[in-house]
Design a protein around this motif. Structure first.
Motif, short mmCIF file in Angstrom:
data_model
loop_
_atom_site.label_atom_id
_atom_site.label_comp_id
_atom_site.label_asym_id
_atom_site.label_seq_id
_atom_site.Cartn_x
_atom_site.Cartn_y
_atom_site.Cartn_z
N GLU A 64 -15.61 4.63 19.82
CA GLU A 64 -16.49 4.70 18.65
C GLU A 64 -15.79 4.23 17.38
O GLU A 64 -15.85 4.90 16.34
N TYR A 65 -15.15 3.08 17.44
CA TYR A 65 -14.51 2.54 16.26
C TYR A 65 -15.09 1.19 15.84
O TYR A 65 -14.63 0.60 14.86
N TYR A 66 -16.11 0.72 16.56
CA TYR A 66 -16.74 -0.54 16.18
C TYR A 66 -18.23 -0.46 16.41
O TYR A 66 -18.70 -0.09 17.48
N ALA A 67 -18.96 -0.76 15.36
CA ALA A 67 -20.42 -0.86 15.41
C ALA A 67 -20.79 -2.04 14.52
O ALA A 67 -20.70 -1.93 13.30
N ALA A 68 -21.12 -3.16 15.14
CA ALA A 68 -21.34 -4.40 14.40
C ALA A 68 -22.23 -4.15 13.18
O ALA A 68 -23.28 -3.54 13.30
N PRO A 69 -21.79 -4.62 12.00
CA PRO A 69 -20.59 -5.43 11.76
C PRO A 69 -19.37 -4.63 11.26
O PRO A 69 -18.46 -5.21 10.69
N TYR A 70 -19.37 -3.31 11.49
CA TYR A 70 -18.34 -2.47 10.90
C TYR A 70 -17.24 -2.15 11.92
O TYR A 70 -17.53 -1.82 13.08
N VAL A 71 -15.99 -2.21 11.47
CA VAL A 71 -14.86 -1.79 12.28
C VAL A 71 -14.06 -0.76 11.49
O VAL A 71 -13.87 -0.90 10.27
N SER A 72 -13.64 0.28 12.16
CA SER A 72 -12.88 1.34 11.49
C SER A 72 -11.59 0.80 10.92
O SER A 72 -10.89 0.02 11.57
N PRO A 73 -11.22 1.21 9.71
CA PRO A 73 -9.94 0.77 9.15
C PRO A 73 -8.74 1.29 9.94
O PRO A 73 -7.65 0.75 9.81
N PHE A 74 -8.94 2.30 10.78
CA PHE A 74 -7.85 2.78 11.62
C PHE A 74 -7.53 1.82 12.76
O PHE A 74 -6.45 1.88 13.33
N CYS A 78 -7.05 -5.22 15.42
CA CYS A 78 -6.89 -4.71 16.77
C CYS A 78 -5.95 -5.65 17.53
O CYS A 78 -6.28 -6.81 17.75
N LEU A 79 -4.78 -5.17 17.89
CA LEU A 79 -3.72 -6.02 18.39
C LEU A 79 -3.51 -5.93 19.90
O LEU A 79 -2.55 -6.47 20.42
N ALA A 80 -4.39 -5.25 20.62
CA ALA A 80 -4.23 -5.10 22.06
C ALA A 80 -5.41 -5.72 22.80
O ALA A 80 -6.48 -5.95 22.22
N GLU A 81 -5.22 -5.98 24.08
CA GLU A 81 -6.29 -6.56 24.89
C GLU A 81 -7.39 -5.56 25.20
O GLU A 81 -8.50 -5.96 25.53
N ASN A 82 -7.07 -4.28 25.12
CA ASN A 82 -8.08 -3.27 25.45
C ASN A 82 -8.98 -2.94 24.27
O ASN A 82 -9.69 -1.94 24.29
N CYS A 83 -8.98 -3.79 23.24
CA CYS A 83 -9.87 -3.57 22.09
C CYS A 83 -11.29 -3.98 22.45
O CYS A 83 -11.52 -4.85 23.30
N GLU A 84 -12.23 -3.37 21.77
CA GLU A 84 -13.61 -3.81 21.91
C GLU A 84 -13.75 -5.19 21.28
O GLU A 84 -13.18 -5.45 20.21
N VAL A 264 -18.08 4.80 10.44
CA VAL A 264 -18.14 3.93 11.62
C VAL A 264 -18.31 4.76 12.88
O VAL A 264 -19.08 4.39 13.79
N TYR A 265 -17.63 5.87 12.95
CA TYR A 265 -17.76 6.75 14.12
C TYR A 265 -19.19 7.24 14.28
O TYR A 265 -19.74 7.26 15.40
N LEU A 266 -19.83 7.65 13.18
CA LEU A 266 -21.22 8.13 13.27
C LEU A 266 -22.16 7.03 13.74
O LEU A 266 -23.04 7.27 14.57
N VAL A 267 -21.98 5.83 13.22
CA VAL A 267 -22.85 4.72 13.61
C VAL A 267 -22.58 4.30 15.05
O VAL A 267 -23.50 4.07 15.84
N ALA A 268 -21.31 4.20 15.42
CA ALA A 268 -20.96 3.76 16.77
C ALA A 268 -21.37 4.76 17.83
O ALA A 268 -21.69 4.37 18.97
N SER A 269 -21.37 6.04 17.50
CA SER A 269 -21.75 7.07 18.47
C SER A 269 -23.25 7.34 18.45
O SER A 269 -23.71 8.27 19.12
N SER A 270 -24.01 6.55 17.69
CA SER A 270 -25.48 6.68 17.58
C SER A 270 -25.91 8.01 16.98
O SER A 270 -27.05 8.44 17.15
#
Length: 278
Positions: A64-74, A78-84, A264-270
């Protein structure tokens, strides 16, 4: 000539080091303050502890850190392959498949390192957590004081280098804010409530970063003749005015970055639908 400040011939100070050393006044009371001096360090400790708990939860959640077009500042960049996958977003897969935990752990080292070594935050958590000292005119309970001359506190001297990293992170978050002027289908020319949240957050992030003491020193600290460097002098004055509000900006930006992530968490988690203005 006696001044009335010499310790009495019969020294009745309690045993121990710290405030009860031969070079300090022979006062048995730990302090003479009658106000509620403990409120400020207690509030500081509570606020910082709340942020540590929240940021730790969100950093290790890896969800729950990405909900287009928003990405969490945390989680940006995103520097890993397991990123959304984030379309046109800060996906920089510098770490391969071997990185299995949350990608936020990689990037949070830099902004947190900047804040941990910040001159204001040092004062805040030295008083709030280490009681060094807990407040003005209140003796610290430690027997010895070595300042920042020994490990681990000597590492505080790397603050300037974390400042350079913080500039890069602030630039990336600025890019994320520009991307927030899209809708969920990545079409440009739209604004939602999240866009305003991101705008407020990046404004406070830049204000806090540029109000840093290291930034002020870099801009004008080594100048011997301000008259010969009018542009840098103007910048030094402007940063100096920001620096006078460094404490307020530190807390405001700390709250804003947590609120941006939570939004972002609220939006990404619906749990919440991002209202669109246009």
């Amino acid at each position: 000539m006696a001044t009335g400040t010499e310790p009495p011939a019969t020294d009745d100070r309690p045993p121990g080091g710290g405030v009860h050393t031969p070079t300090r006044a022979a006062i048995r009371a730990p302090h003479l303050r009658t106000d509620r001096w403990w409120l400020a360090p207690a509030a500081t400790a509570a606020g910082l502890l709340a942020f540590v708990v929240y940021s730790t939860w969100r950093a290790f959640a890896n969800a729950e850190y990405y909900a287009a077009p928003y990405v969490s500042p945390f989680y940006s960049p995103c520097l890993a392959e397991n990123c959304e996958p984030m379309r046109s977003g800060p996906n920089w897969e510098l770490f391969g498949t071997w990185w299995g935990i949350s990608p936020a752990i990689i990037i949070l080292i830099f902004p947190l390192g900047f804040r941990l070594t910040c001159y204001y935050y040092r004062k805040a958590y030295y008083r709030g957590f280490w009681a060094s000292p807990p407040a003005c005119a209140v003796a610290e309970p430690h027997k010895r004081y070595t300042g920042e001359t020994r490990f681990p506190l000597i590492l505080q001297n790397v603050h300037r280098y974390f400042f350079y990293a913080a500039l890069l992170v602030a630039g990336i978050l600025s890019y994320d804010t520009v991307l927030a002027f899209r809708d969920e289908d990545y079409a440009w020319g739209h604004m939602g409530l999240g866009t305003l949240v991101f705008l407020a957050n990046i404004a406070l992030i830049w204000a806090y970063t540029l109000s840093c003491h290291s930034c002020r020193h870099i801009v004008g600290g080594k100048l011997k003749h301000f008259s010969r460097h009018p542009v840098r002098y103007r910048m030094w004055q402007w940063i100096g005015r920001l620096n006078a509000r460094h404490m307020q900006l530190a807390w405001a930006s700390l709250v804003s970055v947590a609120l941006a992530d939570f939004y972002v968490y609220l939006v990404a988690s619906s749990a919440f639908d991002d209202p669109r203005f246009f």
